[in-house]
Design a protein around this motif. Structure first.
Motif, PDB file in Angstrom:
ATOM      1  N   ASP A 106       0.992  -1.279   0.116  1.00 59.06           N
ATOM      2  CA  ASP A 106      -0.145  -0.043   0.076  1.00 59.06           C
ATOM      3  C   ASP A 106       1.058   1.287   0.186  1.00 59.06           C
ATOM      4  OD1 ASP A 106      -2.438   1.722   0.271  1.00 59.06           O
ATOM      5  OD2 ASP A 106      -1.930   1.780   2.555  1.00 59.06           O
ATOM      6  N   ARG A 107       0.526   2.275  -0.326  1.00 57.94           N
ATOM      7  CA  ARG A 107       1.487   3.456  -0.390  1.00 57.94           C
ATOM      8  C   ARG A 107       0.966   4.359   0.710  1.00 57.94           C
ATOM      9  NH1 ARG A 107       0.436   8.729  -4.271  1.00 57.94           N
ATOM     10  NH2 ARG A 107      -0.641   9.169  -2.529  1.00 57.94           N
ATOM     11  N   ASP A 108       0.120   4.952   0.859  1.00 57.47           N
ATOM     12  CA  ASP A 108      -0.072   6.045   2.223  1.00 57.47           C
ATOM     13  C   ASP A 108      -0.146   5.373   3.362  1.00 57.47           C
ATOM     14  OD1 ASP A 108      -0.120   7.930   0.100  1.00 57.47           O
ATOM     15  OD2 ASP A 108      -2.527   8.254   0.062  1.00 57.47           O
ATOM     16  N   GLY A 109       0.801   5.647   4.141  1.00 61.35           N
ATOM     17  CA  GLY A 109       0.738   5.313   5.608  1.00 61.35           C
ATOM     18  C   GLY A 109       1.978   3.964   5.771  1.00 61.35           C
ATOM     19  N   VAL A 110       2.314   3.247   4.726  1.00 63.52           N
ATOM     20  CA  VAL A 110       3.220   2.265   4.375  1.00 63.52           C
ATOM     21  C   VAL A 110       4.621   2.898   3.710  1.00 63.52           C
ATOM     22  CG1 VAL A 110       3.787   0.040   3.420  1.00 63.52           C
ATOM     23  CG2 VAL A 110       1.593   0.445   4.297  1.00 63.52           C
ATOM     24  N   VAL A 118       1.584  -5.667   2.224  1.00 65.04           N
ATOM     25  CA  VAL A 118       1.772  -4.987   3.318  1.00 65.04           C
ATOM     26  C   VAL A 118       0.798  -3.756   3.296  1.00 65.04           C
ATOM     27  CG1 VAL A 118       3.746  -3.780   4.585  1.00 65.04           C
ATOM     28  CG2 VAL A 118       4.224  -6.043   3.592  1.00 65.04           C
ATOM     29  N   GLY A 119       0.149  -3.444   4.393  1.00 60.96           N
ATOM     30  CA  GLY A 119      -0.731  -2.388   4.316  1.00 60.96           C
ATOM     31  C   GLY A 119      -1.137  -1.729   5.661  1.00 60.96           C
ATOM     32  N   ASP A 120      -1.517  -0.534   5.822  1.00 60.99           N
ATOM     33  CA  ASP A 120      -2.044  -0.058   7.119  1.00 60.99           C
ATOM     34  C   ASP A 120      -3.476  -0.028   7.373  1.00 60.99           C
ATOM     35  OD1 ASP A 120      -2.566   1.919   5.161  1.00 60.99           O
ATOM     36  OD2 ASP A 120      -2.052   3.666   6.704  1.00 60.99           O
ATOM     37  N   THR A 121      -4.364  -0.601   6.547  1.00 58.08           N
ATOM     38  CA  THR A 121      -5.649  -0.633   6.895  1.00 58.08           C
ATOM     39  C   THR A 121      -6.465  -1.981   6.554  1.00 58.08           C
ATOM     40  OG1 THR A 121      -6.443  -0.172   4.533  1.00 58.08           O
ATOM     41  CG2 THR A 121      -5.929   1.740   6.062  1.00 58.08           C
ATOM     42  N   PRO A 122      -7.455  -2.084   7.189  1.00 63.62           N
ATOM     43  CA  PRO A 122      -8.241  -3.605   7.146  1.00 63.62           C
ATOM     44  C   PRO A 122      -8.433  -3.869   5.680  1.00 63.62           C
ATOM     45  CG  PRO A 122      -9.216  -2.448   9.256  1.00 63.62           C
ATOM     46  CD  PRO A 122      -8.187  -1.455   8.333  1.00 63.62           C
ATOM     47  N   ARG A 123      -8.554  -2.711   4.688  1.00 65.67           N
ATOM     48  CA  ARG A 123      -9.021  -3.040   3.282  1.00 65.67           C
ATOM     49  C   ARG A 123      -7.939  -3.745   2.635  1.00 65.67           C
ATOM     50  NH1 ARG A 123     -10.237   2.881   2.536  1.00 65.67           N
ATOM     51  NH2 ARG A 123      -8.270   3.796   1.997  1.00 65.67           N
ATOM     52  N   HIS A 144      -0.824   2.900  15.062  1.00 65.57           N
ATOM     53  CA  HIS A 144      -2.130   3.201  15.507  1.00 65.57           C
ATOM     54  C   HIS A 144      -3.160   1.986  15.891  1.00 65.57           C
ATOM     55  CE1 HIS A 144      -2.233   3.535  11.229  1.00 65.57           C
ATOM     56  NE2 HIS A 144      -3.557   2.869  11.300  1.00 65.57           N
ATOM     57  N   HIS A 145      -2.457   0.637  15.353  1.00 63.14           N
ATOM     58  CA  HIS A 145      -3.367  -0.598  15.508  1.00 63.14           C
ATOM     59  C   HIS A 145      -3.090  -1.202  17.003  1.00 63.14           C
ATOM     60  CE1 HIS A 145      -4.497  -0.315  11.324  1.00 63.14           C
ATOM     61  NE2 HIS A 145      -3.181  -0.022  11.025  1.00 63.14           N
ATOM     62  N   LEU A 201      -0.545 -10.997  11.576  1.00 63.95           N
ATOM     63  CA  LEU A 201       1.001 -10.460  11.453  1.00 63.95           C
ATOM     64  C   LEU A 201       0.793  -8.826  11.349  1.00 63.95           C
ATOM     65  CD1 LEU A 201       2.356 -12.795   8.607  1.00 63.95           C
ATOM     66  CD2 LEU A 201       2.706 -12.962  11.242  1.00 63.95           C
ATOM     67  N   GLN A 202       1.834  -8.279  12.276  1.00 59.93           N
ATOM     68  CA  GLN A 202       1.780  -6.856  12.366  1.00 59.93           C
ATOM     69  C   GLN A 202       3.135  -6.568  12.847  1.00 59.93           C
ATOM     70  OE1 GLN A 202      -2.059  -6.674  15.409  1.00 59.93           O
ATOM     71  NE2 GLN A 202      -1.055  -4.589  15.143  1.00 59.93           N
ATOM     72  N   ALA A 203       3.331  -5.071  12.153  1.00 58.07           N
ATOM     73  CA  ALA A 203       4.619  -4.569  12.423  1.00 58.07           C
ATOM     74  C   ALA A 203       4.597  -3.143  12.528  1.00 58.07           C
ATOM     75  CB  ALA A 203       5.574  -4.906  11.345  1.00 58.07           C
ATOM     76  N   LYS A 204       5.550  -2.529  13.109  1.00 57.57           N
ATOM     77  CA  LYS A 204       5.613  -0.927  13.396  1.00 57.57           C
ATOM     78  C   LYS A 204       5.559  -0.271  11.905  1.00 57.57           C
ATOM     79  CE  LYS A 204       8.977   1.850  14.614  1.00 57.57           C
ATOM     80  NZ  LYS A 204      10.105   2.327  15.257  1.00 57.57           N
TER      81      LYS A 204
END
Length: 177
Positions: free
Chosen positions: A10-14, A125-130, A148-149, A156-159
């Protein structure tokens, strides 16, 4: 022809700092710390790197396709041209329906067909559920990034992207014989 492995991003936030609802102003477009290094680590392990991003502001008339392309050029330059492709969905459901727009998976599926990508060897790899839904629909493993999650929001999560890259590389290490 051998199938390829890929990390969809994903672009924004990643890759770049999220700037409210829409990130399109070139002077404010800021690549996040650690992104070029993370991309380089993944590239060294043979991953294709493909950006998958919704850009609904185009359909809404808030910014132009050229403004998006200028941000993508800046991203590529900052990341030493390591990105293999950038797919973006300019639609928005209030203006025009689109199967390309995440949480649908058409952008990923198009890239998989074009680049002969094996979903079993690939990641989103993304920063939203979508982003996670789109990756799952395409049959790739998913990693949720961002501070923020809540913990356990996703398996699987990462900073950040560097943390996600480490998860990916750790998972592909062959056990010692």
């Amino acid at each position: 022809m051998q199938k390829q492995k890929c990390v969809f991003l994903d672009r924004d936030g990643v890759l770049n700092r999220e700037m409210g609802d829409y990130t399109y102003i070139l002077d404010a477009f800021e690549v996040l710390p650690g992104v070029p290094e993370a991309l380089q680590l993944l590239k060294k392990q043979g991953y294709l790197l493909i950006v998958i991003t919704n850009q609904a502001g185009i359909a809404k008339g808030l910014y132009s396709r050229n403004e998006v392309l200028a941000c993508h050029q800046k991203l590529q330059e900052h990341c030493q041209l390591q990105l293999d492709a950038i797919y973006f969905a300019p639609g928005h459901h209030t203006i025009s329906e689109s199967l390309s727009r995440k949480p649908d998976s058409l952008m990923l599926e198009r890239a998989m067909a074009k680049y002969n990508i094996d979903p079993e060897l690939s990641w989103m790899v993304g920063d939203t559920p979508r982003d996670m839904v789109a990756g799952a629909k395409a049959g790739v493993k998913t990693i949720l990034v961002g501070e923020h999650h809540p913990e356990q929001a996703h398996p699987l999560q990462a900073k950040d992207l560097l943390g996600a890259a480490n998860i990916i590389l750790e998972s592909t290490k062959k056990p010692a014989q």
